[in-house]
Design an enzyme around this catalytic site. Structure first.
Site, mmCIF file in Angstrom:
data_model
loop_
_atom_site.group_PDB
_atom_site.id
_atom_site.type_symbol
_atom_site.label_atom_id
_atom_site.label_comp_id
_atom_site.label_asym_id
_atom_site.label_seq_id
_atom_site.Cartn_x
_atom_site.Cartn_y
_atom_site.Cartn_z
ATOM 1 N N GLY A 242 0.759 -1.241 0.000
ATOM 2 C CA GLY A 242 0.000 0.000 0.000
ATOM 3 C C GLY A 242 0.786 1.285 0.000
ATOM 4 O O GLY A 242 0.197 2.369 -0.080
ATOM 5 N N GLU A 284 4.156 -6.425 1.924
ATOM 6 C CA GLU A 284 3.965 -6.796 0.513
ATOM 7 C C GLU A 284 3.841 -5.589 -0.411
ATOM 8 O O GLU A 284 2.791 -5.372 -1.028
ATOM 9 C CB GLU A 284 2.677 -7.598 0.373
ATOM 10 C CG GLU A 284 2.627 -8.840 1.214
ATOM 11 C CD GLU A 284 1.252 -9.482 1.225
ATOM 12 O OE1 GLU A 284 1.195 -10.721 1.279
ATOM 13 O OE2 GLU A 284 0.233 -8.749 1.171
ATOM 14 N N PRO A 285 4.886 -4.789 -0.526
ATOM 15 C CA PRO A 285 4.782 -3.652 -1.452
ATOM 16 C C PRO A 285 4.765 -4.108 -2.901
ATOM 17 O O PRO A 285 5.505 -5.022 -3.272
ATOM 18 C CB PRO A 285 6.054 -2.839 -1.153
ATOM 19 C CG PRO A 285 7.014 -3.818 -0.560
ATOM 20 C CD PRO A 285 6.199 -4.885 0.123
ATOM 21 N N GLY A 286 3.905 -3.526 -3.689
ATOM 22 C CA GLY A 286 3.860 -3.843 -5.120
ATOM 23 C C GLY A 286 4.151 -2.583 -5.911
ATOM 24 O O GLY A 286 5.215 -2.413 -6.499
ATOM 25 N N ARG A 324 -5.903 2.823 -16.103
ATOM 26 C CA ARG A 324 -6.058 3.406 -14.764
ATOM 27 C C ARG A 324 -6.805 4.744 -14.772
ATOM 28 O O ARG A 324 -7.414 5.105 -13.777
ATOM 29 C CB ARG A 324 -4.711 3.507 -14.047
ATOM 30 C CG ARG A 324 -4.101 2.122 -13.782
ATOM 31 C CD ARG A 324 -2.926 2.164 -12.816
ATOM 32 N NE ARG A 324 -3.352 2.477 -11.465
ATOM 33 C CZ ARG A 324 -3.221 3.648 -10.905
ATOM 34 N NH1 ARG A 324 -2.660 4.641 -11.544
ATOM 35 N NH2 ARG A 324 -3.649 3.838 -9.674
ATOM 36 N N TYR A 328 -9.948 4.601 -12.440
ATOM 37 C CA TYR A 328 -9.790 5.320 -11.158
ATOM 38 C C TYR A 328 -9.599 6.823 -11.288
ATOM 39 O O TYR A 328 -9.212 7.465 -10.307
ATOM 40 C CB TYR A 328 -8.547 4.802 -10.403
ATOM 41 C CG TYR A 328 -8.336 3.315 -10.390
ATOM 42 C CD1 TYR A 328 -9.233 2.461 -9.749
ATOM 43 C CD2 TYR A 328 -7.205 2.755 -10.981
ATOM 44 C CE1 TYR A 328 -9.011 1.099 -9.716
ATOM 45 C CE2 TYR A 328 -6.975 1.389 -10.949
ATOM 46 C CZ TYR A 328 -7.886 0.571 -10.326
ATOM 47 O OH TYR A 328 -7.663 -0.775 -10.291
ATOM 48 N N CYS A 355 -11.896 2.548 -29.279
ATOM 49 C CA CYS A 355 -13.211 3.079 -29.617
ATOM 50 C C CYS A 355 -14.003 3.343 -28.351
ATOM 51 O O CYS A 355 -14.939 2.592 -28.030
ATOM 52 C CB CYS A 355 -13.949 2.100 -30.511
ATOM 53 S SG CYS A 355 -13.220 2.077 -32.119
ATOM 54 N N GLU A 356 -13.599 4.359 -27.627
ATOM 55 C CA GLU A 356 -14.202 4.647 -26.340
ATOM 56 C C GLU A 356 -13.827 6.084 -25.981
ATOM 57 O O GLU A 356 -12.633 6.392 -25.914
ATOM 58 C CB GLU A 356 -13.593 3.650 -25.331
ATOM 59 C CG GLU A 356 -14.204 3.635 -24.009
ATOM 60 C CD GLU A 356 -15.006 2.349 -23.752
ATOM 61 O OE1 GLU A 356 -15.114 1.485 -24.633
ATOM 62 O OE2 GLU A 356 -15.529 2.268 -22.650
ATOM 63 N N TYR A 384 0.554 -1.899 -12.221
ATOM 64 C CA TYR A 384 -0.859 -1.999 -12.585
ATOM 65 C C TYR A 384 -1.141 -1.418 -13.970
ATOM 66 O O TYR A 384 -2.211 -0.865 -14.203
ATOM 67 C CB TYR A 384 -1.747 -1.349 -11.518
ATOM 68 C CG TYR A 384 -1.508 -1.932 -10.139
ATOM 69 C CD1 TYR A 384 -1.861 -3.241 -9.855
ATOM 70 C CD2 TYR A 384 -0.896 -1.194 -9.134
ATOM 71 C CE1 TYR A 384 -1.624 -3.805 -8.607
ATOM 72 C CE2 TYR A 384 -0.652 -1.743 -7.878
ATOM 73 C CZ TYR A 384 -1.012 -3.052 -7.630
ATOM 74 O OH TYR A 384 -0.766 -3.598 -6.398
#
Ligand code: LLP
Length: 425
Positions: A242, A284-286, A324, A328, A355-356, A384
């Site tokens: 986190g 657990e850092p990602g 992302r 988000y 196409c968005e 991510y």
């Protein structure tokens, strides 16, 4: 690290010039700065080794960016891995990652995945529910290698985007602390294992130490409560990941070494306060291991100026390699690798090619004047992005390279159209 070349003023990453990398490997291209990944890992590891006598392990949360090469780096650096699926586990094992340093997570692991993890001899499985503990009990007979932890919902709301909060009560993850369920379940006995400890993950992209310290206190108090109730010490605590990173100038992360020290001191303080031995500590850092080490390089295509409204700069990637923004409202910074120091004189919106309408990478950013054919780099895309990439509109996924000391190594090749139809019958 991204830098500007002293000889010809172009952007460099890990000592290599970005325009030359784009020419060699094509765009869109994920460029990972291997030196920076190693530095980030060492920041956590050195804190764990020095302030906690190595009585713990940093596990890289592979969901942030899971490739064979990344697993090799984690292995070489001597840290563990957090995996959350059979696919991530397979990737790790395919480079002979030591299974005893792998922790298997997930709120809905399949029976096959649990069997796979157990037979591979993973060090930890984090059970997500009482039901899963029962299933594990039926699968664990004769197994002495795998330690079972229970995921706890600590009820903390970290300061981050709603969709990525996982520690609050209204969450599909874990067993509730507040309701008393956690203590009840942890006090149960199982035929084929003892629950060795607890896990929690309070959210992602968090900058303050406080939520981690509160989480450590709650977890250790819970372990002390279990001891009081059952006479059994829990030995392991896993505090999840986190730690926040810098996407734009307004993000001000703490040095990871310092953040780790604060967590360690909270664990020690709580252990002393509640009179339990210091537990084996896992974090657990990602994002913070790979996020800032990644840069995506695109080529600019259509530039569309809608007078008085907005100027759209389209690139040859977008939501398929970085979803992302659409998921988000994530914010990023960008620059032009061929002219990284050019004055930023016009506000544009950098959009993708899907196409968005929502296929945007950065809304309203001040950039130097750009035109078709320019390279454009979006920064801090290491976490991510590739791991959440899709084939929407049948776009082949970009290549990924690792760069260090001026040398580039291809670690995921660019997909071809043939790859896209490989599974079609
Ligand atoms: N451990 C557990 C159990 C987790 O669920 C996560 C992330 C981590 C560790 C690593 O957290 P990190 O250090 O990377 O913050 N897709 C979202 C992020 C989802 C995070 C999910 N869990 C995003 O793009 O922001």
């Amino acid at each position: 690290m991204t830098q500007v070349s002293e000889t010809n003023g172009v952007l460099t990453i890990g000592g290599a010039e970005v325009p030359a990398l784009a020419k060699e490997f094509g765009t869109p291209l994920f460029i990972m700065d291997r030196g920076q990944i190693e530095e980030n890992i060492r920041a956590y590891k050195s804190a764990m080794d020095s302030a906690y006598d190595g009585h713990g392990l940093v596990h890289y949360a592979s969901k942030a960016f899971c490739t064979k090469e990344m697993c090799r780096i984690a292995k070489e650096e001597g840290i563990g891995l957090d995996v959350v699926s059979g696919g991530e586990l397979y990737t790790a094992l395919s480079v002979s990652f030591p299974p005893e340093h792998i922790c298997f997570h997930g709120n809905n692991k399949s029976m096959e995945e649990m069997q796979y993890a157990i037979s591979a001899g993973v060090g930890h499985i984090v059970a997500d529910s009482e039901e899963e503990l029962d299933i594990l009990d039926s699968l664990m007979e004769g197994n002495t290698k795998t330690r079972i932890l229970l995921r706890i919902k600590p009820g903390i709301e970290a300061h981050t985007h709603d969709f990525i909060q996982t520690g609050q009560e209204d969450s599909k993850f874990g067993v509730s602390l507040k309701s008393g369920d956690a203590l009840r379940v942890l006090s149960k006995t199982y035929q084929n294992f003892e629950i060795k400890g607890v896990h929690c993950h309070i959210g992602s992209q968090i900058f303050e130490d406080e939520p981690f310290m509160v989480a450590a206190d709650l977890m250790i108090k819970l372990m002390a409560d279990v001891y009081e109730k059952t006479g059994r010490y829990m030995e392991d605590v896993n505090l999840g990941g986190g730690f926040g990173i810098r996407y734009t100038e307004t993000d001000l992360p703490r040095p990871y070494h310092d953040a780790m020290l604060a967590t360690i001191s909270a664990v020690k303080k709580a252990s002393e306060k509640y009179g339990v031995p210091y537990p084996f500590l896992i974090v657990e850092p990602g994002r913070s291991i790979v996020g800032e080490a990644g840069t995506t390089v695109y080529t600019v295509g259509t530039v569309k100026d809608i007078p008085g409204i907005r100027k759209y700069v389209s690139v040859d990637g977008g939501m398929a390699d970085n979803p992302r923004f659409i998921m988000y409202d994530a914010e990023y910074n960008a620059l032009l690798p061929e002219r990284p120091e050019a004055a930023r004189e016009e506000k544009v919106t950098i959009c993708g090619r899907c196409c968005e309408s929502g296929d945007i990478l950065i809304r309203d950013i001040l950039m130097p004047k750009v035109q078709r054919g320019d390279l454009l780099a979006v920064l801090s895309t290491g976490a991510y992005n590739y791991s959440m990439a899709s084939h929407y509109n049948r776009l082949p996924k970009p290549a990924v390279i690792m760069v260090k000391d001026g040398e580039a190594k291809l670690c995921v090749r660019r997909e071809t159209y043939e790859d896209l139809v490989r599974f079609d019958l």
